[in-house]
Design an enzyme around this catalytic site. Structure first.
Site, mmCIF file in Angstrom:
data_model
loop_
_atom_site.group_PDB
_atom_site.id
_atom_site.type_symbol
_atom_site.label_atom_id
_atom_site.label_comp_id
_atom_site.label_asym_id
_atom_site.label_seq_id
_atom_site.Cartn_x
_atom_site.Cartn_y
_atom_site.Cartn_z
ATOM 1 N N CYS A 51 0.833 -1.209 0.000
ATOM 2 C CA CYS A 51 0.000 0.000 0.000
ATOM 3 C C CYS A 51 0.868 1.260 0.000
ATOM 4 O O CYS A 51 1.698 1.451 0.892
ATOM 5 C CB CYS A 51 -0.911 -0.021 1.233
ATOM 6 S SG CYS A 51 -1.708 1.542 1.594
ATOM 7 N N GLY A 52 0.667 2.114 -0.983
ATOM 8 C CA GLY A 52 1.442 3.352 -1.090
ATOM 9 C C GLY A 52 1.232 4.291 0.089
ATOM 10 O O GLY A 52 2.187 4.898 0.589
ATOM 11 N N HIS A 53 -0.018 4.422 0.552
ATOM 12 C CA HIS A 53 -0.295 5.284 1.703
ATOM 13 C C HIS A 53 0.397 4.736 2.955
ATOM 14 O O HIS A 53 0.905 5.503 3.775
ATOM 15 C CB HIS A 53 -1.802 5.392 1.952
ATOM 16 C CG HIS A 53 -2.538 6.067 0.848
ATOM 17 N ND1 HIS A 53 -2.390 7.403 0.551
ATOM 18 C CD2 HIS A 53 -3.432 5.593 -0.040
ATOM 19 C CE1 HIS A 53 -3.166 7.719 -0.466
ATOM 20 N NE2 HIS A 53 -3.804 6.627 -0.857
ATOM 21 N N CYS A 54 0.418 3.412 3.095
ATOM 22 C CA CYS A 54 1.083 2.774 4.236
ATOM 23 C C CYS A 54 2.593 3.013 4.174
ATOM 24 O O CYS A 54 3.223 3.290 5.205
ATOM 25 C CB CYS A 54 0.807 1.277 4.257
ATOM 26 S SG CYS A 54 -0.935 0.845 4.370
#
Length: 159
Positions: A51-54
């Site tokens: 996950c990019g946001h993670c």
């Protein structure tokens, strides 16, 4: 030969960096229940490694973990939902990252402290009137022999 030395030093540096950067407790199926919701509050990030946001949150969350590392009353933890799907499913995680706060002691006082902090208030827990009468040699007969009331009497030794 120089390449092997540099490679060994690089691997050693990565191992040391990962050991120092591990200020957030890794939570799994095996330790989640033991660590979360016991005697301290817990902030838990549920994430997926892809996950990019993670990935963007990870260094900031590590800073948070480092800041709270010595605080005994708060746990900063994380769960890899790819690896520990059952934990994430149990707690209703549907998107990443999901961050949840878990109360430690589930008492009226600890919940009021949380609400006061979040709400900017200073409310105290009310003391409820008690129907418990402490019996002694002076009031025992008067209280226990009153046939208009039902009662339960506990006899105990204070030790």
């Amino acid at each position: 030969m120089k390449f092997q030395v540099w490679l060994a030093l690089g691997i050693l540096a990565l191992l040391l960096a990962s050991a120092w950067a591990d200020d957030v407790l890794v939570l799994t199926e095996e330790n989640f229940e033991k660590e979360v919701g016991q005697d301290r509050g817990a902030l838990v990030e549920f994430y997926a490694p892809w996950c990019g946001h993670c990935q963007k949150l990870a260094p900031e969350y590590e800073k948070l973990g480092a800041s709270f590392k010595k605080a005994k009353s708060v746990l900063i933890g994380k769960v890899d939902c790819d690896e520990h799907k059952s934990v994430c499913g149990k707690y209703g995680v549907e998107g990443y990252p999901t961050i949840k706060w878990y109360e430690g002691h589930r008492t009226a006082e600890s919940l009021a402290e949380f609400v006061n902090t979040e709400g900017g208030t200073n409310v105290k827990i009310a003391t409820l009137p008690s129907n418990v009468v402490v019996l002694n040699a002076h009031n025992f007969d008067e209280v226990v022999l009153d046939e208009t009331k039902n009662m339960f009497v506990e006899f105990y030794a204070p030790w």
